[in-house]
Structures are given as structure tokens and as C-alpha cells.
Design a protein around this motif. Structure first.
Motif, PDB file in Angstrom:
ATOM      1  N   CYS A  83       1.152  -1.341   0.013  1.00 43.49           N
ATOM      2  CA  CYS A  83      -0.053   0.486   0.101  1.00 43.49           C
ATOM      3  C   CYS A  83       0.697   1.267  -0.002  1.00 43.49           C
ATOM      4  O   CYS A  83       0.281   2.328  -0.865  1.00 43.49           O
ATOM      5  CB  CYS A  83      -1.225   0.068   1.139  1.00 43.49           C
ATOM      6  N   SER A  84       2.195   1.287   0.902  1.00 37.72           N
ATOM      7  CA  SER A  84       2.595   1.879   0.893  1.00 37.72           C
ATOM      8  C   SER A  84       3.495   2.237  -0.436  1.00 37.72           C
ATOM      9  O   SER A  84       3.095   3.995  -0.888  1.00 37.72           O
ATOM     10  CB  SER A  84       4.259   2.305   1.824  1.00 37.72           C
ATOM     11  N   PHE A 144      -5.272   4.524  -0.593  1.00 40.88           N
ATOM     12  CA  PHE A 144      -3.726   3.060   0.179  1.00 40.88           C
ATOM     13  C   PHE A 144      -3.120   3.648   1.409  1.00 40.88           C
ATOM     14  O   PHE A 144      -2.779   3.106   1.988  1.00 40.88           O
ATOM     15  CB  PHE A 144      -3.077   3.366  -0.780  1.00 40.88           C
ATOM     16  N   SER A 155       0.897   4.045  -2.885  1.00 47.28           N
ATOM     17  CA  SER A 155       0.339   5.700  -2.391  1.00 47.28           C
ATOM     18  C   SER A 155       1.610   6.717  -3.519  1.00 47.28           C
ATOM     19  O   SER A 155       1.007   7.602  -3.289  1.00 47.28           O
ATOM     20  CB  SER A 155       0.531   5.713  -1.129  1.00 47.28           C
ATOM     21  N   ALA A 174      -6.301   2.916   3.516  1.00 45.74           N
ATOM     22  CA  ALA A 174      -6.110   1.119   3.381  1.00 45.74           C
ATOM     23  C   ALA A 174      -4.783   0.460   4.768  1.00 45.74           C
ATOM     24  O   ALA A 174      -4.595  -0.510   5.077  1.00 45.74           O
ATOM     25  CB  ALA A 174      -5.466   0.349   2.355  1.00 45.74           C
ATOM     26  N   LEU A 175      -3.988   1.382   4.437  1.00 46.98           N
ATOM     27  CA  LEU A 175      -2.727   0.815   5.096  1.00 46.98           C
ATOM     28  C   LEU A 175      -3.203   0.795   6.706  1.00 46.98           C
ATOM     29  O   LEU A 175      -2.976  -0.096   7.674  1.00 46.98           O
ATOM     30  CB  LEU A 175      -1.176   1.800   5.010  1.00 46.98           C
ATOM     31  N   PHE A 195       2.049  -6.218  -2.443  1.00 47.54           N
ATOM     32  CA  PHE A 195       0.001  -6.680  -2.136  1.00 47.54           C
ATOM     33  C   PHE A 195       0.143  -7.931  -2.447  1.00 47.54           C
ATOM     34  O   PHE A 195      -0.267  -8.693  -0.801  1.00 47.54           O
ATOM     35  CB  PHE A 195      -0.314  -5.532  -2.463  1.00 47.54           C
TER      36      PHE A 195
END
Length: 123
Positions: free
Chosen positions: A14-15, A102, A18, A105-106, A33
Motif C-alpha cells: 500500500c505504501s 492507499f 500510494s 488502507a495501510l 501486495f
């Protein structure tokens, strides 16, 4: 342990998502992911079946568990749209809307991993 590692891998994915601005970087983030998600989903099913309280009501309990998986996915689509619109207005040139989706989400993966720690076995 696998749950925490897989959640960490998904958070790294997710990082990368982003900050991704190219197709190659997005594919790289998807590979990261996806590997975490694959490990997590296997453990998730195993934990769910181990924690069911009554073997005679296995089908009903798995149906409720499935609903608990799907309902947040239905709600998160609307939430992601609102977040995207709100942050896209602030930074349209840097795609801030998608980045914030994102990042959220993280954070949700981190919260979920912390809640897994509270699960106790039924014996």
C-alpha cells in the motif's frame, strides 16, 4: 506470526501504491501486495475454521463470516470515492486522492493486525 508478516507485506504494498506514478511501479506494488494478501487469506480461512464454536452449525457460521468479509467491501467503495474526491481537490496534480486511499488502507491493515492479537482459541 504469518498474519503479522503478511499484514506488514500488504502495508508495504500500500505504501508503494500510494507513491506510485508509473505503470512499472504499480505492477511492482501489486506483486508485493499480492504476495502478502495470498499468505493472509490462507491463514484467515484456517483461523476462521479453527475458531468456529459449534461444528454442527459450521455452514451458518461460515455464511456469517463471509458476510463480515463482503459488507465492508461494499461500504469501502463509497468511502474511497468520498476520500478521493476530497483529497483530489487539494492536490490534483500529484494524485493525492488515490494516495490517501492507499494510506487509509495501510492504516486499516495495521488496525486489523492489532485486532488479530486479541483472538483467542476456542477449546
Amino acid at each position: 506470526m504469518v498474519v503479522y508478516v503478511s499484514a506488514g507485506i500488504m502495508m508495504v504494498g500500500c505504501s508503494v501504491f500510494s507513491f506510485s506514478r508509473t505503470f512499472t511501479m504499480t505492477v511492482f506494488a501489486a506483486l508485493i501486495f499480492g504476495s502478502g494478501y495470498g499468505a493472509f487469506s490462507v491463514i484467515e480461512w484456517a483461523m476462521a475454521t479453527d475458531l468456529l464454536p459449534n461444528p454442527d452449525e459450521f455452514a451458518k457460521d461460515m455464511g456469517v463470516w463471509s458476510l463480515a468479509l463482503v459488507l465492508p467491501q461494499v461500504i469501502s467503495g463509497k468511502l474511497a470515492g468520498v476520500v478521493h474526491t476530497m483529497f483530489h481537490r487539494i492536490g490534483p496534480s500529484i494524485q493525492l486522492g488515490y494516495s490517501m486511499i492507499f494510506v487509509l488502507a495501510l492504516l486499516f491493515f495495521l488496525i486489523g493486525a492489532l485486532y488479530v492479537k486479541r483472538i483467542q482459541s476456542i477449546s
